[in-house]
Design an enzyme around this catalytic site. Structure first.
Site, PDB file in Angstrom:
ATOM      1  N   HIS A 198       6.082  -5.070 -10.897  1.00  0.00           N
ATOM      2  CA  HIS A 198       6.026  -3.831 -11.957  1.00  0.00           C
ATOM      3  C   HIS A 198       6.968  -3.752 -12.746  1.00  0.00           C
ATOM      4  O   HIS A 198       6.994  -3.341 -13.752  1.00  0.00           O
ATOM      5  CB  HIS A 198       5.604  -2.764 -11.036  1.00  0.00           C
ATOM      6  CG  HIS A 198       4.478  -2.908  -9.977  1.00  0.00           C
ATOM      7  ND1 HIS A 198       4.819  -2.821  -8.552  1.00  0.00           N
ATOM      8  CD2 HIS A 198       3.187  -3.229 -10.344  1.00  0.00           C
ATOM      9  CE1 HIS A 198       3.694  -3.039  -8.162  1.00  0.00           C
ATOM     10  NE2 HIS A 198       2.641  -3.360  -8.781  1.00  0.00           N
ATOM     11  N   LYS A 256       4.325 -15.300  -4.094  1.00  0.00           N
ATOM     12  CA  LYS A 256       4.099 -14.036  -4.904  1.00  0.00           C
ATOM     13  C   LYS A 256       4.746 -12.931  -4.556  1.00  0.00           C
ATOM     14  O   LYS A 256       4.211 -12.577  -3.210  1.00  0.00           O
ATOM     15  CB  LYS A 256       2.759 -14.217  -5.567  1.00  0.00           C
ATOM     16  CG  LYS A 256       2.469 -12.865  -6.438  1.00  0.00           C
ATOM     17  CD  LYS A 256       0.980 -12.544  -6.737  1.00  0.00           C
ATOM     18  CE  LYS A 256       0.980 -11.427  -7.425  1.00  0.00           C
ATOM     19  NZ  LYS A 256      -0.466 -10.735  -7.498  1.00  0.00           N
ATOM     20  N   HIS A 274       7.280  -2.374  -7.230  1.00  0.00           N
ATOM     21  CA  HIS A 274       8.308  -3.551  -6.936  1.00  0.00           C
ATOM     22  C   HIS A 274       8.774  -4.325  -8.102  1.00  0.00           C
ATOM     23  O   HIS A 274       8.541  -3.739  -9.302  1.00  0.00           O
ATOM     24  CB  HIS A 274       7.660  -4.438  -5.794  1.00  0.00           C
ATOM     25  CG  HIS A 274       6.440  -5.041  -6.250  1.00  0.00           C
ATOM     26  ND1 HIS A 274       6.406  -5.927  -7.173  1.00  0.00           N
ATOM     27  CD2 HIS A 274       5.337  -4.978  -5.558  1.00  0.00           C
ATOM     28  CE1 HIS A 274       5.312  -6.410  -7.303  1.00  0.00           C
ATOM     29  NE2 HIS A 274       4.429  -5.865  -6.255  1.00  0.00           N
ATOM     30  N   CYS A 320      -9.066 -15.316   0.012  1.00  0.00           N
ATOM     31  CA  CYS A 320      -8.663 -14.827  -1.180  1.00  0.00           C
ATOM     32  C   CYS A 320      -7.454 -15.568  -1.663  1.00  0.00           C
ATOM     33  O   CYS A 320      -6.378 -15.392  -0.744  1.00  0.00           O
ATOM     34  CB  CYS A 320      -8.709 -13.357  -1.526  1.00  0.00           C
ATOM     35  SG  CYS A 320      -7.901 -13.032  -3.254  1.00  0.00           S
ATOM     36  N   CYS A 370      -8.318  -7.626  -4.604  1.00  0.00           N
ATOM     37  CA  CYS A 370      -8.520  -7.714  -6.111  1.00  0.00           C
ATOM     38  C   CYS A 370      -9.484  -6.495  -6.654  1.00  0.00           C
ATOM     39  O   CYS A 370      -9.645  -6.635  -7.847  1.00  0.00           O
ATOM     40  CB  CYS A 370      -9.176  -9.131  -6.541  1.00  0.00           C
ATOM     41  SG  CYS A 370      -8.247 -10.539  -6.038  1.00  0.00           S
ATOM     42  N   LYS A 386       2.288  -6.394  -2.693  1.00  0.00           N
ATOM     43  CA  LYS A 386       2.391  -5.198  -1.685  1.00  0.00           C
ATOM     44  C   LYS A 386       1.628  -5.907  -0.457  1.00  0.00           C
ATOM     45  O   LYS A 386       1.910  -5.419   0.706  1.00  0.00           O
ATOM     46  CB  LYS A 386       1.319  -4.101  -2.435  1.00  0.00           C
ATOM     47  CG  LYS A 386       2.322  -3.405  -3.330  1.00  0.00           C
ATOM     48  CD  LYS A 386       1.432  -2.171  -4.001  1.00  0.00           C
ATOM     49  CE  LYS A 386       0.880  -2.933  -5.478  1.00  0.00           C
ATOM     50  NZ  LYS A 386       0.482  -1.911  -6.117  1.00  0.00           N
ATOM     51  N   CYS A 417     -13.474  -8.721  -2.537  1.00  0.00           N
ATOM     52  CA  CYS A 417     -12.178  -8.795  -2.243  1.00  0.00           C
ATOM     53  C   CYS A 417     -11.534  -7.359  -2.580  1.00  0.00           C
ATOM     54  O   CYS A 417     -11.560  -7.005  -3.762  1.00  0.00           O
ATOM     55  CB  CYS A 417     -11.167 -10.009  -2.603  1.00  0.00           C
ATOM     56  SG  CYS A 417      -9.527  -9.465  -2.097  1.00  0.00           S
ATOM     57  N   HIS A 438      -4.674 -12.586  -2.077  1.00  0.00           N
ATOM     58  CA  HIS A 438      -4.438 -11.639  -1.211  1.00  0.00           C
ATOM     59  C   HIS A 438      -4.425 -12.158   0.425  1.00  0.00           C
ATOM     60  O   HIS A 438      -4.030 -11.478   1.192  1.00  0.00           O
ATOM     61  CB  HIS A 438      -5.284 -10.539  -1.116  1.00  0.00           C
ATOM     62  CG  HIS A 438      -5.049  -9.806  -2.459  1.00  0.00           C
ATOM     63  ND1 HIS A 438      -5.884  -9.956  -3.509  1.00  0.00           N
ATOM     64  CD2 HIS A 438      -4.167  -8.813  -2.857  1.00  0.00           C
ATOM     65  CE1 HIS A 438      -5.238  -9.278  -4.557  1.00  0.00           C
ATOM     66  NE2 HIS A 438      -4.508  -8.690  -4.005  1.00  0.00           N
TER      67      HIS A 438
HETATM   68  O1  ME8 Z   1      -3.619  -4.949 -11.223  1.00  0.00           O
HETATM   69  N1  ME8 Z   1       5.263 -10.971 -10.495  1.00  0.00           N
HETATM   70  O2  ME8 Z   1      -2.392  -3.331 -10.783  1.00  0.00           O
HETATM   71  P1  ME8 Z   1      -1.131  -3.837  -9.871  1.00  0.00           P
HETATM   72  C1  ME8 Z   1       5.163 -10.410 -11.431  1.00  0.00           C
HETATM   73  N2  ME8 Z   1      -4.371  -1.441 -11.457  1.00  0.00           N
HETATM   74  N3  ME8 Z   1       4.201  -9.422 -11.951  1.00  0.00           N
HETATM   75  C2  ME8 Z   1       3.668  -8.632 -11.030  1.00  0.00           C
HETATM   76  C3  ME8 Z   1       3.893  -9.143  -9.611  1.00  0.00           C
HETATM   77  C4  ME8 Z   1       4.714 -10.471  -9.510  1.00  0.00           C
HETATM   78  N4  ME8 Z   1       4.655 -10.797  -8.251  1.00  0.00           N
HETATM   79  N5  ME8 Z   1       3.065  -8.125  -8.865  1.00  0.00           N
HETATM   80  C5  ME8 Z   1       2.736  -7.371  -9.891  1.00  0.00           C
HETATM   81  C6  ME8 Z   1      -3.510  -3.915 -11.085  1.00  0.00           C
HETATM   82  N6  ME8 Z   1       3.275  -7.612 -10.969  1.00  0.00           N
HETATM   83  C7  ME8 Z   1      -4.545  -3.001 -11.968  1.00  0.00           C
HETATM   84  C8  ME8 Z   1      -4.212  -2.989 -13.314  1.00  0.00           C
HETATM   85  S1  ME8 Z   1      -4.685  -2.302 -15.994  1.00  0.00           S
HETATM   86  C9  ME8 Z   1      -5.937  -1.636 -16.765  1.00  0.00           C
HETATM   87  C10 ME8 Z   1      -5.313  -2.269 -14.273  1.00  0.00           C
HETATM   88  C11 ME8 Z   1       2.747  -6.680 -12.334  1.00  0.00           C
HETATM   89  O3  ME8 Z   1      -0.655  -2.644  -9.210  1.00  0.00           O
HETATM   90  C12 ME8 Z   1       2.146  -7.439 -13.179  1.00  0.00           C
HETATM   91  O4  ME8 Z   1       2.331  -6.905 -14.554  1.00  0.00           O
HETATM   92  O5  ME8 Z   1      -1.804  -4.800  -8.863  1.00  0.00           O
HETATM   93  C13 ME8 Z   1       0.812  -7.406 -12.879  1.00  0.00           C
HETATM   94  O6  ME8 Z   1      -0.135  -7.920 -13.887  1.00  0.00           O
HETATM   95  C14 ME8 Z   1       0.744  -6.001 -12.377  1.00  0.00           C
HETATM   96  O7  ME8 Z   1       1.876  -5.651 -11.964  1.00  0.00           O
HETATM   97  C15 ME8 Z   1      -0.335  -5.842 -11.258  1.00  0.00           C
HETATM   98  O8  ME8 Z   1      -0.177  -4.515 -11.096  1.00  0.00           O
END
Ligand code: ME8
Length: 530
Positions: free
Chosen positions: A34, A310, A31, A156, A142, A313, A139, A159
């Site tokens: 990312h 925020k 989204h 949380c 998280c 997903k 959680c 979430h």
């Molecule tokens: O945390 N605003 O993966 P994830 C800005 N797998 N950036 C956002 C966002 C938002 N609302 N939502 C997501 C994980 N992001 C772990 C990471 S790393 C070794 C493991 C972006 O799919 C932002 O970069 O939940 C955030 O840190 C990341 O997606 C979290 O992606």
């Protein structure tokens, strides 16, 4: 391995770079959040390459853990098939958007799981891991145990779901032994975590260790079988974060690729503030126990919100980058992401905000400059870039603005402020627009002695467009190429080196045949719902 200092270079931030995005959870399509981090990484890599530096980038998908099992179960599919499908969606999305990380790590790749096991074994043998009973609130969103401060009304904070009480035997990574070392490292290296507010947050976590402690790095297979098996206890799998962080090593070719050491020497991570703790606390300590130096920099950005919540997903308020591309064109969306969010702070997304930024900056300012300049060249100069004749203060001021803008962009990118870099570039477009307004070549053309003025002012505007194409290349690669083509220099960006190319003001050959083409950025008219 010793970390070298930034090479002394006249252009700030011109050295080699290895940059990572987070390794995203493969539980739903990408989204806006990312897309933002991935677009910033892509922009940074393109910018460094334009400066002539080696740049290498890694992204990937995080595929183990309870979150994946839970998501796969709701679809009635096995976790392996489920995460393979979502990982492919991530890879296809980036490819469709013209973003190509140099390596894409799936945490289920055998090379990666081998690395995780080898590291676990080493850390175990070195006495960093011990088995204990654990009692806490977990959680799944998280994928970690929460503390009281993570809860709002028992839920949380991120979430908005109740964590589960859990009591089980876990292996613990004894990271608390290194908190003093880490605090000292962060204090001695002010640029280790930026912007500063996140450095302060990391220091605050370390000051009040009650929220930290040692890290549980295993899950009993009786509860979770989908993960990397601990090499020293086949009844447990590795905790998903310990596994995922190691992707940054796998992606850079650890341990055997001869390029690994040089990449690791210049590694910078990009993340959102949601995952500050694993990156600021767990990861440097893990690296120390593995025998590697800490990363060079951690760049932390804020959240994209919709209606002040925020985007996530689990809350279901996603904004799809492919839908945005279909509706507005990807570069309009990419521009909005890079320009609207001040790196480090939260930003709000709405289609109205997108339309007003794109219309003001891209359609009315940049796009209008391109079309009015080229229309005038077509009309009064026979469709060829004219030669300037009597340059004066006004022309020198525009040339000086291009040089100053190039410096401003370099400074902004050296400290990862893409919003400021774009603001400077769009200011240059305004400067050229204002110059044209003042010179009014359309009026001069009708005066008996106005020809020299027409040629000088349109030559200056064309030079401005050339500089703008070069400066935009890292941010809006297609629009930059579009400007170069319309200007009759389609190879402009192929081997361009900044900052020199953008500052070589008179490099655009008079006589070059322009090609007006279609509008670069059409205005966005939002349909009102009835
Ligand atoms: O945390 N605003 O993966 P994830 C800005 N797998 N950036 C956002 C966002 C938002 N609302 N939502 C997501 C994980 N992001 C772990 C990471 S790393 C070794 C493991 C972006 O799919 C932002 O970069 O939940 C955030 O840190 C990341 O997606 C979290 O992606």
């Amino acid at each position: 391995m010793k970390r070298s200092a930034d090479p002394a270079d006249p252009t700030p931030g011109a050295g080699p770079l290895y940059v990572t995005t987070p390794i995203y959870y493969a539980n739903a399509a990408p989204h806006i959040g990312h897309t933002y981090t991935t677009v910033v990484a892509d922009t940074l890599v393109r910018w460094r390459r334009l400066l002539g530096a080696d740049a290498f980038s890694v992204s990937g998908t995080d595929e183990h853990g309870e979150k994946m099992v839970e998501a796969a179960a709701t679809r009635g599919v096995a976790p392996a098939a489920f995460t393979a499908e979502i990982s492919a969606t991530f890879q296809q999305t980036w490819a469709e958007l013209g973003i190509a990380p140099d390596a894409f790590v799936r945490t289920t790749d055998p090379t990666h799981t081998r690395n995780v096991q080898a590291i676990l074994q080493r850390v175990w043998e070195a006495g960093w891991i011990e088995q204990r009973e654990y009692d806490g609130l977990y959680c799944i969103g998280c994928e970690r145990f929460l503390t009281e401060r993570d809860l709002v009304d028992g839920l949380c904070r991120d979430h908005e779901r109740a964590p589960e009480p859990r009591r089980e035997s876990n292996y613990f990574f004894r990271m608390s032994r290194e908190f003093d070392w880490l605090r000292d490292h962060i204090e001695r290296h002010p640029e280790f975590i930026t912007p500063e507010r996140y450095r302060n947050e990391a220091l605050a976590m370390l000051r009040d260790e009650s929220g930290l402690g040692d890290l549980s790095i295993s899950r009993p297979k009786s509860r979770l079988a989908w993960g990397v098996e601990l090499p020293f206890d086949p009844e447990h799998v590795c905790y998903v974060w310990f596994d995922a962080l190691i992707s940054y090593l796998t992606g850079a070719g650890y341990p055997d690729d001869p390029a690994f050491a040089a990449r690791w020497d210049v590694v910078e991570h990009l993340i959102g503030k949601d995952i500050l703790k694993p990156h600021a606390i767990f990861w440097p300590i893990m690296l120390k126990t593995i025998g590697l130096p800490p990363y060079r920099r951690l760049h932390v950005h804020g959240y994209w919100n919709v209606d002040n919540r925020k985007v996530s997903k689990s809350l279901g308020n996603m904004v799809s980058p492919l839908a945005m591309r279909d509706r507005y064109g990807f570069e309009a969306f990419r521009y909005f992401l890079l320009r609207e969010m001040s790196f480090g702070l939260d930003a709000g997304f709405s289609e109205e905000a997108l339309a007003s930024r794109v219309n003001a900056d891209l359609a009315n300012n940049l796009g209008n400059l391109v079309s009015r300049t080229l229309n005038l060249v077509a009309k009064w100069c026979d469709g060829r870039v004219p030669a300037p004749e009597n340059e004066g203060d006004a022309e020198h001021a525009v040339a000086a603005a291009a040089v100053a803008t190039t410096d401003a962009v370099a400074h902004a990118m050296a400290t990862l402020r893409p919003h400021d870099a774009l603001a400077a570039i769009l200011d240059l477009a305004s400067t050229v627009n204002r110059y044209l307004d003042t010179q009014a070549p359309w009026k001069a053309a009708k005066q008996p002695d106005g020809e020299a003025r027409v040629r000088t002012s349109l030559a200056t505007a064309c030079r401005g467009l050339r500089a703008l194409a070069l400066l935009l290349a890292a941010f809006l690669p297609n629009a930059a190429q579009g400007i170069a083509e319309r200007l009759g220099v389609p190879d402009l960006l192929a081997d361009a080196r900044l900052p020199d190319a953008a500052q070589a003001w008179d490099a655009l050959a008079p006589g070059t045949r322009i090609d007006k083409g279609a509008a670069l950025f059409p205005r966005i008219e939002l349909r009102t719902e009835d």
